[in-house]
Design an enzyme around this catalytic site. Structure first.
Site, mmCIF file in Angstrom:
data_model
loop_
_atom_site.group_PDB
_atom_site.id
_atom_site.type_symbol
_atom_site.label_atom_id
_atom_site.label_comp_id
_atom_site.label_asym_id
_atom_site.label_seq_id
_atom_site.Cartn_x
_atom_site.Cartn_y
_atom_site.Cartn_z
ATOM 1 N N LYS A 173 0.811 -1.223 0.000
ATOM 2 C CA LYS A 173 0.000 0.000 0.000
ATOM 3 C C LYS A 173 0.843 1.271 0.000
ATOM 4 C CE LYS A 173 -4.241 -1.814 2.057
ATOM 5 N NZ LYS A 173 -5.174 -1.752 3.210
ATOM 6 N N HIS A 213 -1.890 -3.853 -4.833
ATOM 7 C CA HIS A 213 -0.932 -3.729 -3.718
ATOM 8 C C HIS A 213 -0.246 -5.048 -3.346
ATOM 9 C CE1 HIS A 213 -4.255 -4.817 -0.862
ATOM 10 N NE2 HIS A 213 -3.264 -5.264 -0.125
ATOM 11 N N HIS A 231 -4.989 -11.967 -0.353
ATOM 12 C CA HIS A 231 -6.276 -11.600 -0.948
ATOM 13 C C HIS A 231 -6.766 -12.644 -1.966
ATOM 14 C CE1 HIS A 231 -7.014 -7.793 0.985
ATOM 15 N NE2 HIS A 231 -5.795 -7.370 0.685
#
Length: 387
Positions: free
Chosen positions: A245, A270, A295
């Site tokens: 990030k 990210h 993720h």
């Protein structure tokens, strides 16, 4: 050993076996002190002497006693290397072997004579230990009777001198290397902590998130059997899970409303940014799974690579559940924290689609155990903070 061997052969075989053992110990991972005492025991046994002292040089001028065997006055031996009354310093300054007994005619100090009398020694031999033309230390041999300096004895003594010098140099190098590794580890730890602080300063809404997910992730990892030696990599991965990030613009990171398609596309990058940032750092490669893959989703609908099921690294599957749990149960600018039971129900509803079903099952057991939530988690024998 073959019992048919004659006495000289038996003695030679014993010596070879002892040399093999000492080389294995010296070249192994035993600590420095143990290695030197293994060496001294070999010297006392195979040169038939009553006491041995080993000194190493400090800055080329001073001597430090690092091992001694067979003395009654151990504390006195410790200081003999730096004492003007001892012989070791003379060996260092001259670079030559010195022998002393009542028949050699060599001069010595009254202090050294008193030491010999107190210990009951008759014969003394001090020898410089030379490695790469530098004196690495001094070896002292003591005997209550005259040394039996046969040709065989002298040949083995010559081997002992080379072995002692190389042992000192090897252990110095290993000690220095260990110190360097420790310093590097501290530097990396400080760097990781600085990165995490920088990230949380930028994303003020997630302050404290990293430490919370670290503790819970480690509990879950231990419960699910991740080996102790892997926990340090898990720790680093959690600390760095959102490091990508740093490449996301403040406009997107600080936006309080929903992201549009373009903004969402940038945010989804990210994990890839994290991978590109961390991969060149060899030391951190084992920690990449969580920053790069947390993720990804069990059914393959996650990002950045669309991994599914067991393709997703195990540590990332564990962390994904903890990460969502913490996000749901803490206040955000766009919503209040969920009740824990509601968050738990949501996570259970996503088992088999977003999350690994087995991880969800273990996580539910963990969250429902007060003891697991309140006790600190050891990482490699310490608290969770050290890396």
């Amino acid at each position: 050993m073959d019992q048919s061997l004659n006495q000289p052969c038996k003695k030679f075989v014993l010596r070879l076996e002892s040399i093999a053992e000492i080389m294995e110990n010296i070249n192994g991972e035993i600590d420095q002190s143990t290695a030197f005492y293994v060496l001294l025991d070999h010297i006392a046994t195979h040169l038939d002497v009553d006491a041995v002292a080993l000194y190493v040089t400090k800055n080329g001028e001073k001597l430090e006693n690092i091992a001694r065997l067979g003395f009654r006055l151990n504390d006195h031996v410790k200081t003999m290397g730096s004492d003007e009354g001892g012989q070791a310093k003379k060996v260092l300054s001259t670079g030559k072997a010195i022998r002393y007994n009542q028949t050699t005619g060599n001069s010595t100090t009254e202090k050294f004579l008193n030491f010999m009398r107190q210990e009951g020694f008759y014969d003394y031999l001090g020898l410089p230990l030379v490695e790469d033309k530098n004196i690495a230390g001094v070896l002292e041999l003591f005997s209550c009777t005259p040394f039996n300096t046969t040709q065989d004895w002298q040949l083995h003594l010559r081997f002992i001198l080379g072995l002692s010098a190389s042992t000192i140099q090897r252990k110095k190098i290993l000690h220095k290397r260990k110190m360097t590794e420790t310093e590097l580890e501290v530097a990396y730890s400080e760097t990781l902590e600085a990165w995490v602080r920088a990230l949380e300063i930028r994303d003020r809404y997630t302050a404290g998130h990293t430490q919370r997910v670290l503790e819970l992730t480690l509990r879950l990892a231990i419960q699910m059997g991740i080996p102790q030696e892997m926990l340090v990599h898990t720790t680093r991965g959690v600390l760095l899970h959102d490091i990508g990030k740093l490449a996301i613009s403040d406009k997107i990171l600080h936006k309080t409303g929903p992201l549009d398609n373009n903004e969402w596309q940038e945010m989804r990058e990210h994990p890839r940014f994290a991978y590109n940032l961390l991969k060149p750092i060899h030391y951190l490669r084992p920690a990449l799974d969580i920053p790069y893959c947390h993720h990804e989703k069990w059914d393959g609908s996650g990002y950045p690579r669309g991994l599914r099921a067991d393709e997703i690294p195990f540590q990332a599957r564990i962390f994904a559940v903890v990460d969502v749990w913490d996000a749901l149960t803490t206040d955000r600018p766009y919503r209040a924290a969920w009740a824990k039971q509601d968050a738990l129900s949501y996570i259970q509803s996503k088992a088999g689609t977003e999350f690994d079903p087995k991880v969800v099952e273990e996580f539910v057991d963990l969250v429902q155990s007060e003891q697991a939530i309140t006790q600190p988690i050891p990482v490699d024998g310490t608290t969770t903070k050290p890396l």
